[in-house]
Design an enzyme around this catalytic site. Sequence first.
Site, PDB file in Angstrom:
ATOM      1  N   GLN A   1       0.822  -1.206   0.000  1.00  0.00           N
ATOM      2  CA  GLN A   1       0.000   0.000   0.000  1.00  0.00           C
ATOM      3  C   GLN A   1       0.861   1.262   0.000  1.00  0.00           C
ATOM      4  OE1 GLN A   1      -2.912  -2.282   3.127  1.00  0.00           O
ATOM      5  NE2 GLN A   1      -3.203  -0.080   3.051  1.00  0.00           N
TER       6      GLN A   1
ATOM      7  N   ARG B   1      -8.476  -1.144   8.563  1.00  0.00           N
ATOM      8  CA  ARG B   1      -9.536  -0.215   8.184  1.00  0.00           C
ATOM      9  C   ARG B   1      -9.825   0.803   9.285  1.00  0.00           C
ATOM     10  NH1 ARG B   1     -14.224  -1.813   3.875  1.00  0.00           N
ATOM     11  NH2 ARG B   1     -14.205   0.240   2.941  1.00  0.00           N
ATOM     12  N   CYS B   2      -8.745   1.446   9.722  1.00  0.00           N
ATOM     13  CA  CYS B   2      -8.923   2.529  10.685  1.00  0.00           C
ATOM     14  C   CYS B   2      -7.652   3.340  10.722  1.00  0.00           C
ATOM     15  CB  CYS B   2      -9.228   2.002  12.068  1.00  0.00           C
ATOM     16  SG  CYS B   2      -7.811   1.662  13.076  1.00  0.00           S
TER      17      CYS B   2
ATOM     18  N   GLU C   1     -12.750   4.308   5.856  1.00  0.00           N
ATOM     19  CA  GLU C   1     -12.776   3.401   7.005  1.00  0.00           C
ATOM     20  C   GLU C   1     -13.920   3.663   7.973  1.00  0.00           C
ATOM     21  OE1 GLU C   1      -7.983   3.378   7.580  1.00  0.00           O
ATOM     22  OE2 GLU C   1      -9.136   5.175   7.907  1.00  0.00           O
TER      23      GLU C   1
HETATM   24  N1  MCN Z   1     -14.062   9.571  -1.799  1.00  0.00           N
HETATM   25  C1  MCN Z   1     -14.979  10.441  -2.360  1.00  0.00           C
HETATM   26  N2  MCN Z   1     -15.394  11.526  -1.628  1.00  0.00           N
HETATM   27  C2  MCN Z   1     -14.935  11.759  -0.372  1.00  0.00           C
HETATM   28  C3  MCN Z   1     -14.015  10.864   0.200  1.00  0.00           C
HETATM   29  C4  MCN Z   1     -13.574   9.778  -0.557  1.00  0.00           C
HETATM   30  O1  MCN Z   1     -15.434  10.218  -3.470  1.00  0.00           O
HETATM   31  N3  MCN Z   1     -15.332  12.823   0.315  1.00  0.00           N
HETATM   32  C5  MCN Z   1     -13.558   8.419  -2.565  1.00  0.00           C
HETATM   33  C6  MCN Z   1     -12.079   8.571  -2.869  1.00  0.00           C
HETATM   34  O2  MCN Z   1     -11.823   9.319  -3.987  1.00  0.00           O
HETATM   35  C7  MCN Z   1     -11.622   7.131  -2.977  1.00  0.00           C
HETATM   36  C8  MCN Z   1     -12.500   6.422  -1.946  1.00  0.00           C
HETATM   37  O3  MCN Z   1     -13.656   7.256  -1.781  1.00  0.00           O
HETATM   38  O4  MCN Z   1     -11.853   6.638  -4.261  1.00  0.00           O
HETATM   39  C9  MCN Z   1     -11.802   6.256  -0.581  1.00  0.00           C
HETATM   40  O5  MCN Z   1     -11.171   7.445  -0.275  1.00  0.00           O
HETATM   41  P1  MCN Z   1     -10.448   7.795   1.112  1.00  0.00           P
HETATM   42  O6  MCN Z   1     -11.450   7.917   2.184  1.00  0.00           O
HETATM   43  O7  MCN Z   1      -9.556   8.933   0.857  1.00  0.00           O
HETATM   44  O8  MCN Z   1      -9.575   6.496   1.468  1.00  0.00           O
HETATM   45  P2  MCN Z   1      -8.257   5.985   0.720  1.00  0.00           P
HETATM   46  O9  MCN Z   1      -8.401   6.112  -0.719  1.00  0.00           O
HETATM   47  O10 MCN Z   1      -7.055   6.514   1.393  1.00  0.00           O
HETATM   48  O11 MCN Z   1      -8.386   4.436   1.032  1.00  0.00           O
HETATM   49  C10 MCN Z   1      -7.940   3.881   2.228  1.00  0.00           C
HETATM   50  C11 MCN Z   1      -9.041   3.210   3.004  1.00  0.00           C
HETATM   51  C12 MCN Z   1      -8.416   2.295   3.964  1.00  0.00           C
HETATM   52  S1  MCN Z   1      -7.229   2.914   4.959  1.00  0.00           S
HETATM   53  C13 MCN Z   1      -8.762   0.982   4.017  1.00  0.00           C
HETATM   54  S2  MCN Z   1      -8.084   0.027   5.228  1.00  0.00           S
HETATM   55  C14 MCN Z   1      -9.655   0.414   3.060  1.00  0.00           C
HETATM   56  C15 MCN Z   1     -10.568   1.410   2.463  1.00  0.00           C
HETATM   57  O12 MCN Z   1      -9.928   2.539   2.122  1.00  0.00           O
HETATM   58  N4  MCN Z   1      -9.210  -0.569   2.261  1.00  0.00           N
HETATM   59  C16 MCN Z   1      -9.954  -0.907   1.160  1.00  0.00           C
HETATM   60  N5  MCN Z   1     -11.446   0.939   1.564  1.00  0.00           N
HETATM   61  C17 MCN Z   1     -11.120  -0.153   0.810  1.00  0.00           C
HETATM   62  N6  MCN Z   1     -11.865  -0.497  -0.257  1.00  0.00           N
HETATM   63  C18 MCN Z   1     -11.473  -1.523  -1.043  1.00  0.00           C
HETATM   64  N7  MCN Z   1     -12.226  -1.851  -2.097  1.00  0.00           N
HETATM   65  N8  MCN Z   1     -10.335  -2.224  -0.778  1.00  0.00           N
HETATM   66  C19 MCN Z   1      -9.569  -1.951   0.282  1.00  0.00           C
HETATM   67  O13 MCN Z   1      -8.449  -2.622   0.512  1.00  0.00           O
HETATM   68 CU1  CUN Z   2      -6.055   1.648   8.651  1.00  0.00          CU
HETATM   69  S1  CUN Z   2      -6.068   0.026   7.569  1.00  0.00           S
HETATM   70 MO1  CUN Z   2      -6.096   1.126   5.997  1.00  0.00          MO
HETATM   71  O1  CUN Z   2      -5.086   2.201   6.808  1.00  0.00           O
HETATM   72  O2  CUN Z   2      -4.992   0.547   4.973  1.00  0.00           O
END
Ligand code: MCN
Ligand code: CUN
Length: 796
Positions: free
Chosen positions: A223, A370-371, A741
């Site tokens: 990641q 996931r946190c 998360e």
């Molecule tokens: N998004 C959006 N509008 C927002 C916030 C987010 O449209 N206001 C969209 C983003 O553009 C992105 C998705 O939602 O496409 C998730 O965005 P974000 O909250 O920024 O999280 P990350 O992209 O950093 O993803 C990490 C998070 C984590 S830490 C874990 S653990 C997890 C999760 O995402 N692992 C996943 N969701 C997952 N989903 C899938 N399918 N697979 C994983 O391994």
């Molecule tokens: Cu907190 S588990 Mo996600 O951060 O990849």
Amino acid sequence: MSQALDEIKIGGLGASRKRVEDDRFIRGKGNYTDDITLPGMLHMEILRSPLAHARIKSVDTSKAWDIPGVHLVLTGEMMATRNLAWMPTLSYDTQAVLATDKVRFQGQEVACVVADDPYIAKDACEAIEVEYEPLPAIVNPAQATADGAPVIRDDKVNQPDNVIYDWEVGDKAGTDLAFEQADVISRLKLHYPRSHPSPIECCGSIADFNRATSKLTVYMTTQAPHIIRAAVALVAELPEHMIRIVSPDIGGGFGNKVPVYPGYVCSILASILLERPVKWIEDKSGNLISTGFARDIYLDGEMALRKDGKILAVRMHADADHGAFFSDAQPSKFKIGLLHSTFACYDVPAAHLTARGTYSNKAPGGVAYRCSFRVTEAMFFQERMIAAAAADLGMDPAEFRRTNFVRDDQFPHRTPFGFLLDSGQYAKCLEVGLKAIGYDDFRRQQAEARKRGKLLGLGISTMTEPLGAGNSREYDILGIKMFDSAELKIHMTGKAILRTGARTQGQGHETTWAQIVAHELGLPAEDVIVEEGDTDTAPFGMGTYASRSTPVAGAAVSMVARKIRAKARRLAAHLLEVSEEDIEWELGRFYVRSAPDRGVTIQECAIAAYSNMPDGMEPGLENTAYYDPPNLTWPFAVYLVTVEVDPETGVWDVLNMVAVDDCGVRINPMIVEGQIMGGLTEAYAMANMQFITFDADGNCVGSNYMDYLLPTAWETPGFELHSEVVTPSPHHPIGAKGIGECAAVGGPAAFVNAVLDAIAGTGVRNIDMPLLPDRVWEAITYRHDVSGAPPVRSDD
Ligand code: MCN
Ligand code: CUN
């Protein structure tokens, strides 16, 4: 008249654009690590320890070497000759790559074999003879700190016991004083069990060292590719520019693919020694018993309350069981992650938290699943404690929350542990949720059902999560400051490629980042391709975890697009033969303020950057932005569940579940909903069915997918999602907060609170997750709390 483009039509902000990556995934055309085959590639398998704690007397590999097709057998002793028997972890500890002196958990890596195919390698692993001298095993913090406990980490100097750290935060004196003034003191003690992220794809790597170019390429499931490159440079002492880490498609990460695992290191060394590509693909049980577990924390707290329901103070202690190596990936400053985000959404005048981390004979634990670094534990305890306190006060739990929420006019709000909340509308989210679940009606039904011997329950949980680690003042991993990046190149026809330092694992960055570019520049989203995960091409970034991508990399995407727009404005002025000050912008187009019909599109500016730039202007239309966020973003959510519990069997069913998530501006509402549903599904699994623990000998119980159940559509209840509350983050360029998360963080307490609400009156304060039928039945029948903390009997 405006000629601005319709933002939704071009796939901009707010468009529920279909995920572009799914075109290849649903056709089976994804490119995962195991899909990659290189010429001359060999295969590696790992031999794991059957015992949790034992001294290694001898390792005899001669029979393995004799098997035809075997190219290399690696042992700890051989690794030690290259100073690679141990490696640093992301939390300033060390971790055994291959065991030398002792094994410290069941499933630990002891040796590995490289062979022509994985089956030969596996057979050869079984031919390795290891003689062990068993030692007593430690499976919880109480055992770890008991008098005369064996010292697990006797490899370390200055480690006389099993304590990793003692940490504290908050105001002890102020908290003590508030407790003296309290009318009611409410207490709660619980164990948040180990859980495992269990992505569908296991971990793996293909190391390819080329002697001729001295270049090492590693395709792997990570990641955070740039952090891995830095770690490989340090551990293997290779020059950083000669290391290329490629993270291809990832079949789910969920935090499991952040740490550095011994298998990666062994495949790299094997490739360097053999000068051939070496592939290691972990098997399912290897992944489940040996890779980063989450949680495993004992939480004990009390709350000082005034009769009218005002919270005066919170006092908490956490004992975290980290397993044999402290390998959490988390900001260096915070020993127990962001556990101190607990109670952030409540106006708590004083709080004090102490935390102790200990070693045990279990696989490394405490990684985030996931946190955002232990926020799940923080919010779970918070919402369980809130429910217990409301019950102790005889107050309605919704009313109790309403009384204590941080109010809309209190932002930015400083929490008692020092965080600064950016924005929120907590009470409004709760009202939407209560209305959707039919709160008052349900309470009536519940009372009636009770008369007929039926147990109905309603559970509420809220969560606010600190997302977007982080500002470089406070957040670093191993000293590397946390920020992120985006690089945008606009080709001459107005098509573009965007690269970021994040790494999607299923979240949909290929879809959503293009939407941000569409929003900022008016380029149709389909004209922007997004690439992540190759350290030779992507700008430096800290990777994707802790839902930091939207808050940090997503912000960088906005910022780089704005840099491009600024240059395009100069090109537009040149094309329109007016001065820059006379130019206005509307989506997709610059125009002359005094003559709105005279304008040029962003695409016309793009071609001009290659064909008709003004004198003195550097050609081309590309840029990079590094974004150091001023603060974290704080999404908020309310989850409500209704259940029916069968008193005869302890089985419980979900009747209804409502989720109200406020993650600020939603880039892609459909993807956000997918993230919430996925998180709620995992929350349900943790609360209801995922069971993995340890017996007194340190055997991992529930270490297979017959016991550790992954939820399917069959078990998973339906969810009703609400998106009407939108509080933009004031400091994020497009007002977005993280969401990935939230539901997994806040969901579990809603289920547990619902079951405990259903059995209210039994005097039961706590049942530890998972709320298996036998535990619920025991609580109802014997009217006592049920703990699931290890050790358990092996036949449980
Ligand atoms: N998004 C959006 N509008 C927002 C916030 C987010 O449209 N206001 C969209 C983003 O553009 C992105 C998705 O939602 O496409 C998730 O965005 P974000 O909250 O920024 O999280 P990350 O992209 O950093 O993803 C990490 C998070 C984590 S830490 C874990 S653990 C997890 C999760 O995402 N692992 C996943 N969701 C997952 N989903 C899938 N399918 N697979 C994983 O391994
Ligand atoms: Cu907190 S588990 Mo996600 O951060 O990849």
